[in-house]
Write a protein that holds these residues in place. Sequence first.
Motif, mmCIF file in Angstrom:
data_model
loop_
_atom_site.group_PDB
_atom_site.id
_atom_site.type_symbol
_atom_site.label_atom_id
_atom_site.label_comp_id
_atom_site.label_asym_id
_atom_site.label_seq_id
_atom_site.Cartn_x
_atom_site.Cartn_y
_atom_site.Cartn_z
ATOM 1 N N LYS A 2 -6.794 -6.830 14.257
ATOM 2 C CA LYS A 2 -6.319 -5.495 14.634
ATOM 3 C C LYS A 2 -7.461 -4.486 14.591
ATOM 4 O O LYS A 2 -8.472 -4.691 13.943
ATOM 5 C CB LYS A 2 -5.232 -5.034 13.669
ATOM 6 C CG LYS A 2 -3.981 -5.861 13.683
ATOM 7 C CD LYS A 2 -3.009 -5.321 12.662
ATOM 8 C CE LYS A 2 -1.832 -6.241 12.459
ATOM 9 N NZ LYS A 2 -0.948 -5.751 11.399
ATOM 10 N N LYS A 56 -9.931 -8.827 6.304
ATOM 11 C CA LYS A 56 -9.414 -10.019 6.978
ATOM 12 C C LYS A 56 -8.462 -9.713 8.128
ATOM 13 O O LYS A 56 -8.251 -10.558 8.991
ATOM 14 C CB LYS A 56 -8.752 -10.960 5.974
ATOM 15 C CG LYS A 56 -7.525 -10.407 5.313
ATOM 16 C CD LYS A 56 -6.939 -11.386 4.328
ATOM 17 C CE LYS A 56 -5.712 -10.783 3.661
ATOM 18 N NZ LYS A 56 -5.092 -11.677 2.726
ATOM 19 N N ASN A 57 -7.889 -8.498 8.173
ATOM 20 C CA ASN A 57 -6.919 -8.169 9.209
ATOM 21 C C ASN A 57 -7.398 -7.151 10.241
ATOM 22 O O ASN A 57 -6.839 -7.064 11.329
ATOM 23 C CB ASN A 57 -5.636 -7.636 8.581
ATOM 24 C CG ASN A 57 -4.971 -8.652 7.697
ATOM 25 O OD1 ASN A 57 -4.832 -9.816 8.060
ATOM 26 N ND2 ASN A 57 -4.568 -8.237 6.504
#
Length: 112
Positions: A2, A56-57
């Motif tokens: 994202k 991580k996102n």
Amino acid sequence: MKKLEDLMWLNRILILSYQDDEDSNVHSINKFKKKEILNLNERNIKILTFKRSKNKNFETPTFIKNKTGFWIVGYDGLVKDYSKDSTILTRIFDLIDSMPMRVLDSSINQKL
């Protein structure tokens, strides 16, 4: 992966960028989250952390560029404040409460 832009107009964002888990800012943000969870939720603030400029996102925003510290990002995706240390946490709610969207949110909620 994202992008911060995916949160535009959905959340305000408090970002912490740090180098290692021993950084005092990590302790400060964890303590702040626990103490202020209701205020964070009321103001629709999402906290994102970037260790060594990685999450991580989410992709790393360009304004971090290997810098450490705290950033407040508004609904519009613009950085509203920055601090190298946790002093920003003492002013975050006053800053957000003075933003035009927060004033609008508050007036709508008072009428309901």
